[in-house]
Write an enzyme that holds these catalytic residues in place. Structure first.
Site, PDB file in Angstrom:
ATOM      1  N   GLY A 201       2.914  -2.724   8.539  1.00  7.90           N
ATOM      2  CA  GLY A 201       3.200  -2.926   9.953  1.00  7.90           C
ATOM      3  C   GLY A 201       4.684  -3.191  10.164  1.00  7.90           C
TER       4      GLY A 201
ATOM      5  N   GLU B  50      -5.913  -6.104   3.965  1.00  5.36           N
ATOM      6  CA  GLU B  50      -5.965  -7.318   3.115  1.00  5.36           C
ATOM      7  C   GLU B  50      -7.088  -7.223   2.103  1.00  5.36           C
TER       8      GLU B  50
ATOM      9  N   THR C 161       0.833  -1.212   0.000  1.00  2.97           N
ATOM     10  CA  THR C 161       0.000   0.000   0.000  1.00  2.97           C
ATOM     11  C   THR C 161       0.862   1.255   0.000  1.00  2.97           C
TER      12      THR C 161
HETATM   13  C1  LIG Z   1      -1.025 -15.277   8.778  1.00  2.00           C
HETATM   14  C2  LIG Z   1      -0.165 -16.118   9.641  1.00  2.00           C
HETATM   15  C3  LIG Z   1      -0.363 -15.746  11.071  1.00  2.00           C
HETATM   16  C4  LIG Z   1       0.723 -16.336  11.907  1.00  2.00           C
HETATM   17  C5  LIG Z   1       0.810 -15.796  13.257  1.00  2.00           C
HETATM   18  C6  LIG Z   1       0.024 -14.528  13.534  1.00  2.00           C
HETATM   19  C7  LIG Z   1       0.834 -13.507  14.219  1.00  2.00           C
HETATM   20  C8  LIG Z   1       0.099 -12.579  15.090  1.00  2.00           C
HETATM   21  C9  LIG Z   1      -1.306 -12.298  14.686  1.00  2.00           C
HETATM   22  C10 LIG Z   1      -1.373 -11.470  13.419  1.00  2.00           C
HETATM   23  C11 LIG Z   1      -2.419 -10.433  13.579  1.00  2.00           C
HETATM   24  C12 LIG Z   1      -2.599  -9.516  12.706  1.00  2.00           C
HETATM   25  C13 LIG Z   1      -1.834  -9.472  11.442  1.00  2.00           C
HETATM   26  C14 LIG Z   1      -2.200  -8.230  10.738  1.00  2.00           C
HETATM   27  C15 LIG Z   1      -2.153  -8.457   9.290  1.00  2.00           C
HETATM   28  C16 LIG Z   1      -2.410  -7.195   8.563  1.00  2.00           C
HETATM   29  C17 LIG Z   1      -2.034  -7.418   7.155  1.00  2.00           C
HETATM   30  C18 LIG Z   1      -2.515  -6.357   6.269  1.00  2.00           C
HETATM   31  C19 LIG Z   1      -1.659  -6.311   5.062  1.00  2.00           C
HETATM   32  C20 LIG Z   1      -2.261  -5.622   3.921  1.00  2.00           C
HETATM   33  O1  LIG Z   1      -3.258  -4.966   4.011  1.00  2.00           O
HETATM   34  S1  LIG Z   1      -1.390  -5.918   2.501  1.00  2.00           S
HETATM   35  C21 LIG Z   1      -2.213  -4.992   1.301  1.00  2.00           C
HETATM   36  C22 LIG Z   1      -3.559  -5.619   0.952  1.00  2.00           C
HETATM   37  N1  LIG Z   1      -4.083  -4.987  -0.208  1.00  2.00           N
HETATM   38  C23 LIG Z   1      -5.057  -5.515  -0.952  1.00  2.00           C
HETATM   39  O2  LIG Z   1      -5.618  -6.547  -0.650  1.00  2.00           O
HETATM   40  C24 LIG Z   1      -5.416  -4.766  -2.201  1.00  2.00           C
HETATM   41  C25 LIG Z   1      -6.782  -5.168  -2.726  1.00  2.00           C
HETATM   42  N2  LIG Z   1      -6.851  -4.996  -4.155  1.00  2.00           N
HETATM   43  C26 LIG Z   1      -6.751  -6.092  -5.008  1.00  2.00           C
HETATM   44  O3  LIG Z   1      -6.626  -7.236  -4.622  1.00  2.00           O
HETATM   45  C27 LIG Z   1      -6.846  -5.769  -6.492  1.00  2.00           C
HETATM   46  O4  LIG Z   1      -6.534  -4.435  -6.730  1.00  2.00           O
HETATM   47  C28 LIG Z   1      -8.279  -6.036  -7.044  1.00  2.00           C
HETATM   48  C29 LIG Z   1      -9.302  -5.352  -6.177  1.00  2.00           C
HETATM   49  C30 LIG Z   1      -8.485  -7.499  -7.045  1.00  2.00           C
HETATM   50  C31 LIG Z   1      -8.410  -5.486  -8.441  1.00  2.00           C
HETATM   51  O5  LIG Z   1      -7.243  -5.832  -9.122  1.00  2.00           O
HETATM   52  P1  LIG Z   1      -7.218  -5.697 -10.710  1.00  2.00           P
HETATM   53  O6  LIG Z   1      -7.854  -4.389 -11.061  1.00  2.00           O
HETATM   54  O7  LIG Z   1      -5.877  -5.973 -11.229  1.00  2.00           O
HETATM   55  O8  LIG Z   1      -8.088  -6.907 -11.089  1.00  2.00           O
HETATM   56  P2  LIG Z   1      -9.420  -6.946 -11.864  1.00  2.00           P
HETATM   57  O9  LIG Z   1     -10.528  -6.590 -10.960  1.00  2.00           O
HETATM   58  O10 LIG Z   1      -9.281  -6.179 -13.150  1.00  2.00           O
HETATM   59  O11 LIG Z   1      -9.450  -8.491 -12.173  1.00  2.00           O
HETATM   60  C32 LIG Z   1      -8.510  -9.039 -13.109  1.00  2.00           C
HETATM   61  C33 LIG Z   1      -8.612 -10.533 -13.005  1.00  2.00           C
HETATM   62  O12 LIG Z   1      -7.721 -10.965 -11.952  1.00  2.00           O
HETATM   63  C34 LIG Z   1      -8.423 -11.753 -11.023  1.00  2.00           C
HETATM   64  N3  LIG Z   1      -7.810 -11.530  -9.718  1.00  2.00           N
HETATM   65  C35 LIG Z   1      -7.719 -10.365  -9.042  1.00  2.00           C
HETATM   66  N4  LIG Z   1      -7.071 -10.564  -7.874  1.00  2.00           N
HETATM   67  C36 LIG Z   1      -6.740 -11.882  -7.828  1.00  2.00           C
HETATM   68  C37 LIG Z   1      -6.068 -12.702  -6.865  1.00  2.00           C
HETATM   69  N5  LIG Z   1      -5.611 -12.211  -5.695  1.00  2.00           N
HETATM   70  N6  LIG Z   1      -5.903 -14.005  -7.143  1.00  2.00           N
HETATM   71  C38 LIG Z   1      -6.382 -14.510  -8.307  1.00  2.00           C
HETATM   72  N7  LIG Z   1      -7.048 -13.808  -9.264  1.00  2.00           N
HETATM   73  C39 LIG Z   1      -7.215 -12.497  -9.013  1.00  2.00           C
HETATM   74  C40 LIG Z   1      -9.828 -11.257 -11.088  1.00  2.00           C
HETATM   75  O13 LIG Z   1     -10.714 -12.238 -10.584  1.00  2.00           O
HETATM   76  C41 LIG Z   1      -9.982 -11.026 -12.582  1.00  2.00           C
HETATM   77  O14 LIG Z   1     -10.167 -12.256 -13.194  1.00  2.00           O
HETATM   78  P3  LIG Z   1     -11.102 -12.304 -14.525  1.00  2.00           P
HETATM   79  O15 LIG Z   1     -10.559 -11.242 -15.457  1.00  2.00           O
HETATM   80  O16 LIG Z   1     -12.481 -11.961 -14.021  1.00  2.00           O
HETATM   81  O17 LIG Z   1     -10.958 -13.705 -15.001  1.00  2.00           O
HETATM   82  C1  LIG Z   2      -4.640  -1.762  10.504  1.00  2.00           C
HETATM   83  C2  LIG Z   2      -4.128  -1.782   9.086  1.00  2.00           C
HETATM   84  C3  LIG Z   2      -2.961  -2.480   8.786  1.00  2.00           C
HETATM   85  C4  LIG Z   2      -2.466  -2.478   7.482  1.00  2.00           C
HETATM   86  N1  LIG Z   2      -1.289  -3.152   7.211  1.00  2.00           N
HETATM   87  C5  LIG Z   2      -0.785  -3.103   5.949  1.00  2.00           C
HETATM   88  C6  LIG Z   2       0.467  -3.736   5.654  1.00  2.00           C
HETATM   89  O1  LIG Z   2       1.091  -4.310   6.534  1.00  2.00           O
HETATM   90  N2  LIG Z   2       0.947  -3.670   4.382  1.00  2.00           N
HETATM   91  C7  LIG Z   2       0.267  -3.021   3.380  1.00  2.00           C
HETATM   92  O2  LIG Z   2       0.751  -3.007   2.249  1.00  2.00           O
HETATM   93  N3  LIG Z   2      -0.930  -2.415   3.629  1.00  2.00           N
HETATM   94  C8  LIG Z   2      -1.457  -2.439   4.890  1.00  2.00           C
HETATM   95  N4  LIG Z   2      -2.656  -1.818   5.152  1.00  2.00           N
HETATM   96  C9  LIG Z   2      -3.291  -1.029   4.090  1.00  2.00           C
HETATM   97  C10 LIG Z   2      -4.549  -1.692   3.565  1.00  2.00           C
HETATM   98  O3  LIG Z   2      -4.220  -2.804   2.782  1.00  2.00           O
HETATM   99  C11 LIG Z   2      -5.322  -0.628   2.750  1.00  2.00           C
HETATM  100  O4  LIG Z   2      -5.790   0.331   3.660  1.00  2.00           O
HETATM  101  C12 LIG Z   2      -6.493  -1.251   1.996  1.00  2.00           C
HETATM  102  O5  LIG Z   2      -6.007  -2.057   0.932  1.00  2.00           O
HETATM  103  C13 LIG Z   2      -7.435  -0.183   1.426  1.00  2.00           C
HETATM  104  O6  LIG Z   2      -6.716   0.741   0.616  1.00  2.00           O
HETATM  105  P1  LIG Z   2      -6.802   2.318   0.974  1.00  2.00           P
HETATM  106  O7  LIG Z   2      -6.690   2.494   2.409  1.00  2.00           O
HETATM  107  O8  LIG Z   2      -5.848   3.020   0.070  1.00  2.00           O
HETATM  108  O9  LIG Z   2      -8.292   2.711   0.554  1.00  2.00           O
HETATM  109  P2  LIG Z   2      -8.752   3.037  -0.959  1.00  2.00           P
HETATM  110  O10 LIG Z   2      -8.259   1.980  -1.872  1.00  2.00           O
HETATM  111  O11 LIG Z   2      -8.449   4.459  -1.253  1.00  2.00           O
HETATM  112  O12 LIG Z   2     -10.328   2.851  -0.804  1.00  2.00           O
HETATM  113  C14 LIG Z   2     -11.039   3.807  -0.017  1.00  2.00           C
HETATM  114  C15 LIG Z   2     -12.494   3.500  -0.162  1.00  2.00           C
HETATM  115  O13 LIG Z   2     -12.884   3.707  -1.513  1.00  2.00           O
HETATM  116  C16 LIG Z   2     -13.870   2.762  -1.914  1.00  2.00           C
HETATM  117  N5  LIG Z   2     -13.358   2.020  -3.071  1.00  2.00           N
HETATM  118  C17 LIG Z   2     -12.071   1.927  -3.475  1.00  2.00           C
HETATM  119  N6  LIG Z   2     -11.973   1.177  -4.600  1.00  2.00           N
HETATM  120  C18 LIG Z   2     -13.244   0.819  -4.914  1.00  2.00           C
HETATM  121  C19 LIG Z   2     -13.818   0.029  -5.958  1.00  2.00           C
HETATM  122  N7  LIG Z   2     -13.064  -0.536  -6.927  1.00  2.00           N
HETATM  123  N8  LIG Z   2     -15.158  -0.149  -5.950  1.00  2.00           N
HETATM  124  C20 LIG Z   2     -15.911   0.390  -4.973  1.00  2.00           C
HETATM  125  N9  LIG Z   2     -15.437   1.145  -3.949  1.00  2.00           N
HETATM  126  C21 LIG Z   2     -14.121   1.350  -3.930  1.00  2.00           C
HETATM  127  C22 LIG Z   2     -14.082   1.831  -0.710  1.00  2.00           C
HETATM  128  O14 LIG Z   2     -15.150   2.305   0.046  1.00  2.00           O
HETATM  129  C23 LIG Z   2     -12.806   2.022   0.110  1.00  2.00           C
HETATM  130  O15 LIG Z   2     -13.010   1.824   1.505  1.00  2.00           O
HETATM  131  C24 LIG Z   2      -3.175  -1.783   6.462  1.00  2.00           C
HETATM  132  C25 LIG Z   2      -4.349  -1.101   6.755  1.00  2.00           C
HETATM  133  C26 LIG Z   2      -4.838  -1.091   8.062  1.00  2.00           C
HETATM  134  C27 LIG Z   2      -6.112  -0.345   8.364  1.00  2.00           C
END
Ligand SMILES: CCCCCCCCCC/C=C\CCCCCCCC(=O)SCCNC(=O)CCNC(=O)[C@H](O)C(C)(C)COP(=O)(O)OP(=O)(O)OC[C@H]1O[C@@H](n2cnc3c(N)ncnc32)[C@H](O)[C@@H]1OP(=O)(O)O
Ligand SMILES: Cc1cc2nc3c(=O)[nH]c(=O)nc-3n(C[C@H](O)[C@H](O)[C@H](O)COP(=O)(O)OP(=O)(O)OC[C@H]3O[C@@H](n4cnc5c(N)ncnc54)[C@H](O)[C@@H]3O)c2cc1C
Length: 615
Positions: free
Chosen positions: A190, A433, A151
């Site tokens: 994180g 996620e 992110t």
């Molecule tokens: C876990 C082990 C634990 C061990 C011990 C635990 C230790 C302590 C406890 C832990 C406690 C807490 C931990 C905290 C953890 C916090 C972690 C947080 C980290 C993050 O947030 S990381 C960042 C996360 N970010 C995201 O998820 C971003 C979300 N966005 C997307 O995924 C993509 O942008 C999208 C929304 C999917 C759109 O992408 P895109 O525009 O490229 O795709 P399209 O919509 O055009 O679709 C294209 C095509 O691709 C397919 N597709 C999309 N994504 C996937 C995928 N991931 N896999 C497979 N296929 C995918 C989609 O279906 C389309 O297919 P089609 O064209 O329809 O055939």
């Molecule tokens: C506690 C915490 C821990 C995190 N840890 C990590 C980490 O370790 N590593 C990491 O890489 N990231 C981490 N993140 C980031 C997290 O993955 C992002 O916040 C998340 O993917 C959302 O992206 P954004 O915050 O940029 O919101 P944006 O993508 O800007 O979205 C904002 C809002 O816009 C709307 N929106 C956006 N796109 C669409 C769409 N296509 N259709 C409809 N509505 C839409 C939704 O309402 C969304 O809530 C963490 C976040 C939090 C809160």
């Protein structure tokens, strides 16, 4: 001598109609697994230095973090030492699968969370064999601490919009990492701010000016000896948050930072020395770490929800309030049917999420094994299901944890109840996620495609097969489980069909497919998450439902006792096994630094001159 258990709780435990230990064993996966988990918890939680002298809530932001790092090193060492070398990997996984051991030490999560939750899974899923061997040796021994930096300040959801660039330089066989704008700064990872020294960075790869998509790179950003940021690296903490305040979420900016070619994780795509790019068999394999963590989150929600309802149900058995019938004394608040309605759904949902997590983990393991053999057929279905279940379980858990808090009245609002902190942890999962709306739309994308395939007579995958059942709209269903499931499947079908009809209507009105999708997106989200049943049947089900609440009532405390959370893991004045709520509330209150003296210095400095009109 252990403290006297609250009489009402004693009575509740005598009333229970089933064997609590048997349910605990079932949840753990057998009596041996229960024994292993308890043994692990006994060992780790007997470690000195794991707990807070002063309750965390009375520390400053900086002290909280420093205290959490102190505990994290003790905790991680204790976990390593507690590992039973004779245990199989599966037994070890089972022992930790249901244990919220870390919750006994960190109310707000560990500064090492991302190392375990994403850095290691990213190496396992994205590194080639040689890279995996080298980096896993260092990461698993905690010689290095990592995080996952995807992110950015300007982009979280739209991964293809990420601005961080990785430009290959064939002359030096290096990648040059750069943040061209402020919005390109990595923001949120994180442990990034002051804890980790390595991260997996998701960056836009360019070779000879050509875009090669988003790729994963393992990057060192702090010196291993001095912990100073390396040249060309800007680092910091993003500030105080609703929760996760000891996870050390940070920002990172690159200024032409060079890394060797072998730092691109090359399991799926490769860059040869001369700059030749070998494309991944599927560009979405790069997103594999997110699919894994979404699967893990489902199980995490089951455990956190179980913890919250344990606290609320035990408190509801101890708390007596108001008058149900004249001259009958104050009843336990658990005797109010509204209280049962609020809490028993949480117990049931936790069990449902546990079973769902087990099913999803098996599906993930099968699809991952297939991917290793080059078979990507079931990846789209896994992605759709993981998106839906991560979104639904985190949304429902947040609602049910908040409901557990508000069902405990004022004492539920105390940090010493731990319910606010549990809410802070679970509600974050609605965003990280993959933000839930975004993920539900991913599922909707698969549902629409599946219904189109069904309507053209194609076979559907097992999880989508309900879209090909020609179920009569006049289906009458009864109160049997089978009848209820049939009803839900019929309505789920109807939701997808209605969303599709809406999109076709917009296209006929002249809108393009993208605008038609956007105009129908509220219905599309409903089709993915929401299934409701028609009015007439709710009344019939309502009678059954209220009857069920009465059947659960005598077993409610037994059901939460079966989750088998020890007091340190509940970390709650309201949820302890002995039910001594009032004594614990007072004990915790007296730990407030404000109670160290009867008159606070602000009286003499401000209040007294103010009240005497001298300010
Ligand atoms: C876990 C082990 C634990 C061990 C011990 C635990 C230790 C302590 C406890 C832990 C406690 C807490 C931990 C905290 C953890 C916090 C972690 C947080 C980290 C993050 O947030 S990381 C960042 C996360 N970010 C995201 O998820 C971003 C979300 N966005 C997307 O995924 C993509 O942008 C999208 C929304 C999917 C759109 O992408 P895109 O525009 O490229 O795709 P399209 O919509 O055009 O679709 C294209 C095509 O691709 C397919 N597709 C999309 N994504 C996937 C995928 N991931 N896999 C497979 N296929 C995918 C989609 O279906 C389309 O297919 P089609 O064209 O329809 O055939
Ligand atoms: C506690 C915490 C821990 C995190 N840890 C990590 C980490 O370790 N590593 C990491 O890489 N990231 C981490 N993140 C980031 C997290 O993955 C992002 O916040 C998340 O993917 C959302 O992206 P954004 O915050 O940029 O919101 P944006 O993508 O800007 O979205 C904002 C809002 O816009 C709307 N929106 C956006 N796109 C669409 C769409 N296509 N259709 C409809 N509505 C839409 C939704 O309402 C969304 O809530 C963490 C976040 C939090 C809160």
């Amino acid at each position: 001598m252990s403290a006297k258990v609250n009489d009402d709780l004693l009575t509740e435990r005598r009333k229970c109609e089933f064997n609590v230990e048997e349910l605990t064993n079932y949840l753990d996966g057998g009596a041996q697994a229960t024994q292993n988990r308890r043994k692990l918890e006994d060992k780790v939680l007997s470690t000195k230095g794991l707990f807070d002298e002063v309750p965390e809530e009375y520390l400053s932001h900086k002290e909280k973090y420093e205290n959490a790092v102190r505990k994290a090193v003790v905790y991680y060492k204790a976990m390593k030492e507690a590992e039973d070398p004779n245990q199989t990997e599966q037994e070890r996984a089972n022992a930790t699968y249901r244990s919220l051991l870390h919750a006994a030490v960190f109310k707000d999560n560990s500064p090492f969370s991302l190392h375990l939750a994403m850095f290691i899974p990213a190496i396992l899923g994205q590194a080639d064999e040689e890279q995996k061997k080298y980096w896993m040796k260092r990461a698993s021994k905690m010689e290095i601490i990592g995080t996952y930096a995807q992110t950015e300040l300007g982009h979280g959801t739209f991964i293809r919009g990420l601005e961080t660039t990785a430009t290959y330089d064939p002359k030096t066989e290096e990648f040059v990492l750069h943040s061209p704008t402020l919005t390109a700064y990595k923001w949120w990872p994180g442990s990034l701010a002051h804890t980790a020294n390595y991260c997996v960075v998701m960056a836009h790869l360019y070779i000879n000016g050509k875009s090669c998509g988003i790729q994963p790179f393992i990057v060192q950003f702090r010196d291993e000896e001095t912990h100073q940021p390396l040249p060309g690296i800007k680092l910091g903490e993003i500030g105080a948050k609703l929760g996760f305040n000891t996870v050390n979420n940070g920002f990172l900016g690159f200024d032409q930072h060079r890394i060797p070619r072998n730092r691109m994780l090359m399991k799926n795509a490769q860059v040869l020395k001369d700059g030749t790019f070998k494309r991944s068999p599927n560009s979405k394999l790069t997103y594999g770490t997110m699919v894994y963590v979404r699967v893990v989150i489902v199980n995490g929600m089951a455990n956190q929800l179980a913890r919250a309802v344990t606290i609320a149900v035990r408190y509801s058995a101890v708390r007596r309030q108001s008058e149900l019938k004249p001259d009958a004394g104050e009843p336990q608040i658990l005797d109010y049917v509204t209280q049962q309605h609020k809490l028993f759904i949480g117990i049931a949902s936790s069990h449902a999420f546990t079973l769902t997590a087990k099913w999803l983990t098996r599906m993930y393991q099968k699809v991952t094994a297939d991917l290793e053999k080059g078979n990507l057929d079931e990846l789209p279905e896994l992605h759709a299901i993981a998106c839906c279940l991560k979104a639904v379980t985190t949304t429902d858990t947040s609602v049910l944890v908040e409901r557990s808090r508000t069902s405990c009245g004022g004492h539920g609002y105390m940090l010493s109840s731990n319910l606010p902190q549990i809410y802070g942890l679970v509600t974050a999962a609605c965003t990280y996620e993959g933000e839930n709306t975004v993920l539900m739309l991913q599922t909707a994308r698969s549902l629409v495609k599946a219904l189109e395939q069904a309507q053209s007579g194609k076979r559907l995958s097992p999880t989508m097969s309900y879209l090909s059942e020609k179920v009569s709209s006049r289906l009458k269903w009864d109160n049997s489980i089978d009848g209820i499931v049939k009803g839900f499947r019929r309505v789920a079908y109807g939701k997808v069909e209605s969303a599709m009809r809406s999109m076709r209507k917009y296209v006929r009105s002249g809108l393009g497919p993208e605008d038609a999708w956007n105009m129908s997106s509220v219905q599309l989200v409903a089709a993915s998450e929401y299934t409701s049943i028609s009015e007439a049947d709710i009344r019939q089900l309502q009678d059954t439902y209220e009857d069920l609440l009465g059947k659960i009532r005598p077993n409610a405390v037994g059901l939460v006792d079966a989750f088998d959370f020890r007091d340190q893991i509940l970390n709650s004045t309201l949820g302890a096994y002995d039910g001594r709520v009032y004594e614990r509330l007072m004990e915790e209150a007296l730990k407030s630094p404000l109670n160290a003296e009867p008159v606070n210095q602000s009286f003499h400095k401000y209040l007294k001159p103010f009240m005497q009109g001298k300010l």
